[in-house]
Write an enzyme that holds these catalytic residues in place. Structure first.
Site, short mmCIF file in Angstrom:
data_model
loop_
_atom_site.label_atom_id
_atom_site.label_comp_id
_atom_site.label_asym_id
_atom_site.label_seq_id
_atom_site.Cartn_x
_atom_site.Cartn_y
_atom_site.Cartn_z
N GLU A 82 0.85 -1.20 0.00
CA GLU A 82 0.00 0.00 0.00
C GLU A 82 0.89 1.25 0.00
O GLU A 82 0.43 2.34 0.33
CB GLU A 82 -0.96 0.00 1.19
CG GLU A 82 -0.33 -0.21 2.55
CD GLU A 82 -1.37 -0.34 3.65
OE1 GLU A 82 -1.98 0.67 4.01
OE2 GLU A 82 -1.57 -1.47 4.14
N CYS A 114 -3.38 -3.94 4.60
CA CYS A 114 -2.41 -4.90 5.13
C CYS A 114 -2.74 -6.34 4.77
O CYS A 114 -1.94 -7.25 5.06
CB CYS A 114 -2.34 -4.75 6.65
SG CYS A 114 -1.86 -3.10 7.18
N HIS A 236 -1.97 -10.45 12.23
CA HIS A 236 -1.47 -9.19 11.69
C HIS A 236 -1.15 -8.28 12.87
O HIS A 236 -1.97 -8.12 13.79
CB HIS A 236 -2.53 -8.55 10.79
CG HIS A 236 -2.24 -7.12 10.48
ND1 HIS A 236 -1.04 -6.71 9.92
CD2 HIS A 236 -2.97 -5.98 10.68
CE1 HIS A 236 -1.05 -5.40 9.77
NE2 HIS A 236 -2.21 -4.93 10.22
#
Length: 390
Positions: A82, A114, A236
């Protein structure tokens, strides 16, 4: 008939050679250092030089794991980021050129905050199912930027994860099925023309946990896997305390044995993330690397659960089986030594580096003599980025 195994054959990592100590940042911002060290679970933050970007960091990570023989068999490069450097041209085509990958290859870039590297991994898995003799290079690389003196500042960071996906993988066999979930939610975004992300932090944390609950429950319905079936659960990690919150949510009704085992492995898995900060697309996979490097209790044959989340929002929970001799997939790289050799910078130096990154500049020559990395961004000429590979 035995089904073909597909998964992660090798994994590599790269970040900047510079870092900022979170205690120094806390003192400069007149905050209690424990707000950063314990409250968000971060010890250091990677500071990215202007001569480094997602392409150069990805090239360094990939160079650490791919051999000349691998280059002959890579027929797909999927670059998840990103922090893209062009709205049209993929970072993957720059990368393939820097690495010397043969030109009969597909090169694409994928984006969903993400979650992007997980999308790339699943694309690679499907491609290998149809082309079992091929290999796919999957990249998750980002420079996480929120801005100086913003609420998100202590959760910045950056780096790249490179994964070689193949049949008969050395490290992790990816299992079926997976559980995915998406909603159009504005918890984090970066509009066109913005070099820094915008985020509703508290809202995003709540959505993260809501999505985790959804895909965890869905995966259980599909597979019946219980806590005792997992050797480790990975998350994450925009900051490592977020993953701890997710783990605690899952462990609410866990036995003492399951809670002790999974909490122990989580601590191994967040060690590297604590030292680097947020990798965005690479965050989950840095945690996986940290687990297999640092844990002295994880074993081949164990099932690893992975929760991938990307704001906006997309989540997926999937699993894999750790393979015999999985350490071979690390290609002999000592990542703790690499992290230990980094140089600390002051808060003022960090701020200077942060403001020096180039965005939407037609012409600039960068001073790269102080950067000893294998791959460098030399500057921009007529909006064309110029790279150097050593």
């Amino acid at each position: 008939m035995e089904l073909m195994k597909i998964g992660i054959d090798k994994i590599g990592f790269a970040t900047s050679d510079l870092y900022l100590d979170m205690v120094d940042l806390a003192n400069a911002r007149q905050e209690d250092p424990n707000k950063y060290l314990i409250g968000i679970g971060q010890a250091k933050m990677a500071v990215i030089r202007p001569t480094q970007d997602v392409v150069t960091m990805a090239a360094t990570a990939a160079k650490r794991i791919i051999s000349e023989e691998d280059k002959k068999n890579i027929s797909y490069v999927i670059f998840a980021t990103e922090s893209g450097i062009d709205n049209s041209k993929s970072a993957a085509v720059y990368l393939a050129d820097l690495l010397g990958i043969l030109p009969n290859v597909r090169t694409i870039e994928v984006k969903q905050a993400c979650y992007g590297a997980t999308a790339a991994l699943q694309l690679a898995k499907g491609y290998i199912a149809l082309n079992p003799e091929s290999k796919v290079l999957v990249i998750g690389a980002d420079n996480a930027r929120y801005g100086i003196k913003t609420p998100g500042e202590p959760t910045q960071g950056g780096g790249a994860i490179a994964m070689l996906v193949s049949s008969n993988p050395k490290i992790l066999e990816l299992e079926n099925p997976t559980a995915a979930y998406a909603e159009n939610i504005m918890d984090f975004w970066r509009p066109l023309g913005h070099s820094k992300a915008l985020v509703d932090g508290k809202y995003s944390s709540g959505i993260y946990l809501d999505f985790l609950r959804n895909v965890w429950d869905e995966q259980f319905k599909k597979t019946g896997f219980k806590l005792q079936d997992y050797g480790a659960l990975l998350f994450h990690l925009p900051y490592t305390k977020m993953g701890l919150k997710g783990l605690r949510q899952i462990l609410q009704d866990a036995s003492v044995d399951d809670s002790t085992r999974l909490t122990r492995e989580f601590e191994y898995a967040r060690q590297f993330n604590r030292e680097v900060g947020n990798l965005y697309t690479g965050s989950l996979y840095l945690s996986f690397l940290s687990l297999i490097v640092n844990s002295d209790s994880i074993r081949s044959g164990q099932r690893i659960g992975l929760f991938s989340y990307g704001s906006g929002a997309q989540a997926e929970f999937f699993t894999g089986i750790l393979q015999p001799n999985y350490q071979e997939g690390l290609a002999g790289v000592d990542y703790q030594s690499i992290l230990n050799k980094r140089q600390a910078v002051s808060v003022s130096e960090y701020e200077k580096f942060f403001e020096s990154h180039i965005f939407d500049i037609e012409n600039i020559e960068l001073d790269y003599q102080e950067d000893n990395s294998d791959f460098l961004l030399m500057g921009v000429q007529d909006y064309k980025r110029k790279y150097l590979g050593r």
